[in-house]
Design an enzyme around this catalytic site. Structure first.
Site, PDB file in Angstrom:
ATOM      1  N   ARG A   1       5.035  -1.922  -0.989  1.00  0.00           N
ATOM      2  CA  ARG A   1       4.045  -1.484  -2.313  1.00  0.00           C
ATOM      3  C   ARG A   1       4.551  -2.219  -3.093  1.00  0.00           C
ATOM      4  NH1 ARG A   1       0.746   1.767  -2.851  1.00  0.00           N
ATOM      5  NH2 ARG A   1       1.329   2.259  -4.774  1.00  0.00           N
TER       6      ARG A   1
ATOM      7  N   LYS B   1      18.248  -1.737  -5.593  1.00  0.00           N
ATOM      8  CA  LYS B   1      17.032  -2.902  -5.017  1.00  0.00           C
ATOM      9  C   LYS B   1      15.137  -2.551  -6.180  1.00  0.00           C
ATOM     10  CE  LYS B   1      14.468   0.539  -2.691  1.00  0.00           C
ATOM     11  NZ  LYS B   1      12.539   0.673  -3.042  1.00  0.00           N
ATOM     12  N   ASN B   2      15.540  -1.718  -7.056  1.00  0.00           N
ATOM     13  CA  ASN B   2      14.198  -1.500  -8.085  1.00  0.00           C
ATOM     14  C   ASN B   2      14.217  -2.513  -8.750  1.00  0.00           C
ATOM     15  OD1 ASN B   2      13.401   0.231  -5.870  1.00  0.00           O
ATOM     16  ND2 ASN B   2      13.741   2.059  -7.416  1.00  0.00           N
TER      17      ASN B   2
ATOM     18  N   LEU C   1      -2.603   1.507 -12.894  1.00  0.00           N
ATOM     19  CA  LEU C   1      -2.309   1.541 -14.112  1.00  0.00           C
ATOM     20  C   LEU C   1      -1.488   0.161 -14.557  1.00  0.00           C
ATOM     21  CD1 LEU C   1      -0.447   5.154 -14.173  1.00  0.00           C
ATOM     22  CD2 LEU C   1      -2.611   4.467 -15.516  1.00  0.00           C
TER      23      LEU C   1
ATOM     24  N   ARG D   1      15.330  -0.273   4.515  1.00  0.00           N
ATOM     25  CA  ARG D   1      14.488  -0.617   3.169  1.00  0.00           C
ATOM     26  C   ARG D   1      15.430  -0.658   1.691  1.00  0.00           C
ATOM     27  NH1 ARG D   1       9.635   1.972   2.065  1.00  0.00           N
ATOM     28  NH2 ARG D   1      10.477   1.053  -0.435  1.00  0.00           N
TER      29      ARG D   1
ATOM     30  N   ASP E   1      13.923   9.958  -6.827  1.00  0.00           N
ATOM     31  CA  ASP E   1      14.574   9.487  -5.502  1.00  0.00           C
ATOM     32  C   ASP E   1      15.450  10.264  -5.475  1.00  0.00           C
ATOM     33  OD1 ASP E   1      12.358   7.290  -5.726  1.00  0.00           O
ATOM     34  OD2 ASP E   1      13.193   5.451  -6.829  1.00  0.00           O
TER      35      ASP E   1
ATOM     36  N   CYS F   1       1.054   5.600   0.555  1.00  0.00           N
ATOM     37  CA  CYS F   1       1.893   6.172   1.844  1.00  0.00           C
ATOM     38  C   CYS F   1       2.344   6.868   2.023  1.00  0.00           C
ATOM     39  CB  CYS F   1       3.287   4.861   0.707  1.00  0.00           C
ATOM     40  SG  CYS F   1       4.363   6.120  -0.260  1.00  0.00           S
TER      41      CYS F   1
ATOM     42  N   ARG G   1      -0.485   7.417  -4.672  1.00  0.00           N
ATOM     43  CA  ARG G   1       0.245   5.635  -5.415  1.00  0.00           C
ATOM     44  C   ARG G   1      -1.219   4.929  -5.174  1.00  0.00           C
ATOM     45  NH1 ARG G   1       5.985   4.860  -2.757  1.00  0.00           N
ATOM     46  NH2 ARG G   1       6.708   3.755  -4.922  1.00  0.00           N
ATOM     47  N   PRO G   2      -1.851   4.946  -6.204  1.00  0.00           N
ATOM     48  CA  PRO G   2      -2.854   4.256  -6.723  1.00  0.00           C
ATOM     49  C   PRO G   2      -2.592   2.711  -8.209  1.00  0.00           C
ATOM     50  CG  PRO G   2      -3.278   5.916  -7.967  1.00  0.00           C
ATOM     51  CD  PRO G   2      -2.127   6.417  -6.962  1.00  0.00           C
ATOM     52  N   ILE G   3      -2.923   1.426  -8.020  1.00  0.00           N
ATOM     53  CA  ILE G   3      -2.815   1.049  -8.836  1.00  0.00           C
ATOM     54  C   ILE G   3      -3.246   0.584  -9.962  1.00  0.00           C
ATOM     55  CG2 ILE G   3      -1.417  -0.592  -6.701  1.00  0.00           C
ATOM     56  CD1 ILE G   3      -3.691  -2.543  -7.341  1.00  0.00           C
TER      57      ILE G   3
HETATM   58  C1  UD1 Z   1       8.848   2.917  -8.538  1.00  0.00           C
HETATM   59  C2  UD1 Z   1      10.199   3.015  -7.647  1.00  0.00           C
HETATM   60  C3  UD1 Z   1       9.962   4.570  -7.523  1.00  0.00           C
HETATM   61  C4  UD1 Z   1      10.422   5.659  -7.223  1.00  0.00           C
HETATM   62  C5  UD1 Z   1       8.994   5.404  -8.765  1.00  0.00           C
HETATM   63  C6  UD1 Z   1       9.501   6.659  -9.360  1.00  0.00           C
HETATM   64  C7  UD1 Z   1       9.858   0.404  -7.402  1.00  0.00           C
HETATM   65  C8  UD1 Z   1      10.106  -0.701  -6.757  1.00  0.00           C
HETATM   66  N1  UD1 Z   1      10.093   1.561  -6.749  1.00  0.00           N
HETATM   67  O1  UD1 Z   1       7.939   3.264  -7.789  1.00  0.00           O
HETATM   68  O2  UD1 Z   1      11.335   3.872  -6.337  1.00  0.00           O
HETATM   69  O3  UD1 Z   1      10.364   7.004  -7.282  1.00  0.00           O
HETATM   70  O4  UD1 Z   1       9.125   4.041  -9.682  1.00  0.00           O
HETATM   71  O5  UD1 Z   1      10.471   6.478 -10.515  1.00  0.00           O
HETATM   72  O6  UD1 Z   1      11.082   0.460  -8.937  1.00  0.00           O
HETATM   73  N2  UD1 Z   1       0.735   5.678 -10.748  1.00  0.00           N
HETATM   74  C9  UD1 Z   1      -0.681   6.252 -10.918  1.00  0.00           C
HETATM   75  N3  UD1 Z   1      -1.668   4.722 -10.427  1.00  0.00           N
HETATM   76  C10 UD1 Z   1      -0.336   3.960 -10.891  1.00  0.00           C
HETATM   77  C11 UD1 Z   1       1.014   3.643 -10.794  1.00  0.00           C
HETATM   78  C12 UD1 Z   1       1.165   5.193 -10.593  1.00  0.00           C
HETATM   79  O7  UD1 Z   1      -1.224   7.030 -10.992  1.00  0.00           O
HETATM   80  O8  UD1 Z   1      -1.244   2.734 -11.384  1.00  0.00           O
HETATM   81  C13 UD1 Z   1       1.520   7.291 -10.295  1.00  0.00           C
HETATM   82  C14 UD1 Z   1       1.561   6.463  -8.879  1.00  0.00           C
HETATM   83  O9  UD1 Z   1       0.904   7.832  -8.083  1.00  0.00           O
HETATM   84  C15 UD1 Z   1       2.846   8.300  -8.650  1.00  0.00           C
HETATM   85  C16 UD1 Z   1       3.674   8.295 -10.214  1.00  0.00           C
HETATM   86  O10 UD1 Z   1       2.264   7.952 -11.255  1.00  0.00           O
HETATM   87  O11 UD1 Z   1       2.845   9.742  -8.733  1.00  0.00           O
HETATM   88  C17 UD1 Z   1       4.829   7.137 -10.601  1.00  0.00           C
HETATM   89  O12 UD1 Z   1       4.167   6.204  -9.962  1.00  0.00           O
HETATM   90  P1  UD1 Z   1       5.374   4.652 -10.491  1.00  0.00           P
HETATM   91  O13 UD1 Z   1       6.098   5.142 -11.820  1.00  0.00           O
HETATM   92  O14 UD1 Z   1       4.381   3.356 -10.928  1.00  0.00           O
HETATM   93  O15 UD1 Z   1       6.058   4.403  -9.724  1.00  0.00           O
HETATM   94  P2  UD1 Z   1       6.321   3.266  -7.950  1.00  0.00           P
HETATM   95  O16 UD1 Z   1       6.376   1.708  -9.983  1.00  0.00           O
HETATM   96  O17 UD1 Z   1       5.628   2.808  -7.658  1.00  0.00           O
END
Ligand code: UD1
Length: 418
Positions: free
Chosen positions: A92, A22-23, A125, A397, A304, A116, A121-123
């Site tokens: 997301r 999926k990922n 980055l 999902r 995960d 969630c 889970r901010p964006i």
């Molecule tokens: C992806 C995976 C998810 C997995 C996660 C960590 C997909 C679709 N999902 O999620 O299954 O659990 O990697 O291996 O591939 N963060 C920030 N700012 C940001 C982005 C992230 O602070 O802009 C933080 C998040 O809140 C979290 C951490 O960084 O605490 C890791 O997040 P990230 O690696 O970005 O996970 P996802 O890509 O959302």
């Protein structure tokens, strides 16, 4: 509403194939937005998150056509460059359309995904690096509004090795003017798969799988022909299902190297593990030791698989300390495991699991997120009596027919509509 009903106590045995990841599939499908024309993807799992991605691509004027695990995506110029709230709130990872749309069409309006259950889970980055590539980005009325005449390569150091952030910026940088160097990036196998697909589309990318990725921008890309890598999290869940029942389970169609962190922990517990080129087998073990686990970015232990590993530790000999370092609130399965009789003390980001405290008993339990639902199913496999897992839309999902796969290994498990 569907529920999963499990009657515990059956030892699992046999061989089962992992589905496509999926990922990996999600970013690959969004990467299609980088090139107009007909893209073909193989080994795409049949999942709700993939359907949601198709919905978003359809909204962006792409046609999607599925035949089994093959998905054809025909990308046409979108009429409006908007990812609406109604779709983004369901998944997301929809934010992954931002980089490709901005790089290809110079603008995009994408709903903010929001938090969630497992964390805020901010964006940031995703947003800040796009600004560093020259995008003008504002947040208005719950939407990210991004504009850039032409993105320009830059040297970007990520504060944290975010998976989604790395993917979004990698995709955007393929069509930048000049060179982009990304430092402290995620090294997950899904990043390597995305780079492989982007390269086949004509992108110039080096270093995926290491801490530094270098991308030389090109003027245009061509449509993808790509087969999605196997799902290491699903494969790991199936191995843990075999392990927790004391069974002998071989998971085929997987990449053993991508499962190293789990395999090492299972070996520390006392399980004998065999691996081949594309399979892993866990052999029966009567009484396994507890081990401590701390989640970390790849190649560390995957967050995960934390919930599913915790289910295994409830049956171990001794006490296990499980530390969650990626998400701030990923222990919601603990209370449900406790309702089944597990002895677990949750603290902020650490759970202390006392194993083998008289076994688990079946109970009605509620899935709170995707991996928590798999954890509760694993617990149900060894619990005495009937476990009914509700809210399994979380499971749907991200797991393709998990109950069918477990039943093929001998589990007494079925889906029921209630
Ligand atoms: C992806 C995976 C998810 C997995 C996660 C960590 C997909 C679709 N999902 O999620 O299954 O659990 O990697 O291996 O591939 N963060 C920030 N700012 C940001 C982005 C992230 O602070 O802009 C933080 C998040 O809140 C979290 C951490 O960084 O605490 C890791 O997040 P990230 O690696 O970005 O996970 P996802 O890509 O959302």
């Amino acid at each position: 509403m569907d529920v999963i009903v499990i009657n515990g106590g059956k030892v699992l045995n046999g061989s089962v194939a992992a589905s496509g990841a999926k990922n990996a599939a999600l970013p690959l499908l969004f990467a299609a937005l980088l090139a107009e024309g007909e893209h073909r993807f193989d080994n795409v799992p049949l999942l709700k998150d993939i359907e949601t991605t198709e919905l978003l691509l359809n909204h962006l004027n792409c046609e999607t056509q599925r035949a089994g695990n093959r998905l054809k995506v025909t990308v046409n110029e979108p009429e409006e460059l908007v990812a609406p709230y109604d779709i983004v709130r369901k998944m997301r990872a929809s934010i992954l359309c931002l980089g490709p749309l901005l790089a290809r069409y110079g603008k995009a309006k994408v709903s903010l995904p929001g938090g969630c259950a497992i964390g805020s889970r901010p964006i940031n980055l995703h947003i800040e690096p796009l600004r560093q590539l020259g995008a003008h980005i504002e947040i208005e009325n719950g939407y990210v509004i991004a504009v850039a005449k032409k993105l320009v390569g830059n040297h970007i150091v990520f504060d944290f090795a975010t998976v989604g952030g790395t993917e979004n910026i990698m995709m955007a940088a393929t069509l930048c003017r000049g060179t982009t160097v990304l430092e402290n990036v995620a090294r997950e196998p899904e990043i390597v798969d995305l780079a492989r697909c982007l390269r086949s589309m004509g992108a110039q990318i080096e270093g995926a799988g290491t801490h530094v990725i270098t991308i030389e921008g090109v003027d245009e890309l061509k449509p993808a022909r790509h087969s999605v890598i196997p799902d290491r999290i699903e494969a790991g869940t199936l191995l843990l299902a075999g392990a927790i029942t004391g069974g002998d389970v071989k998971v085929t169609h997987c990449v053993p190297a991508d499962l190293d962190a789990l395999i090492n922990k299972l070996a520390d517990c006392g399980f004998a593990i065999e691996t081949g080129q594309d399979w892993v087998r866990v052999k029966p073990c009567d009484r396994w030791r507890s081990v401590d686990v701390g989640t970390a970015p790849h190649p560390g232990f995957p967050t995960d698989l934390q919930a599913q590993f915790m289910a295994l530790m409830t049956q171990a000999n001794g006490t296990s300390v499980i530390t969650e370092r990626i998400f701030e609130n990923r222990f919601m399965h603990v209370q449900e495991l406790v309702r089944m009789g597990a002895d677990i003390t949750p603290k902020p980001q650490v759970a202390v699991v006392c194993g083998n405290q008289g076994g688990l008993s079946g109970a009605p339990v509620m899935a709170t997120d995707l991996r928590a639902s798999a954890c509760l199913i694993l617990a149900g496999l060894v619990a005495e009596g009937e476990t009914v897992v509700s809210r399994i839309y979380h499971l749907d999902r991200g797991y393709e027919n998990l109950e069918v796969k477990l039943a093929s290994l001998g589990a007494r498990i079925e889906r029921r509509s209630v």
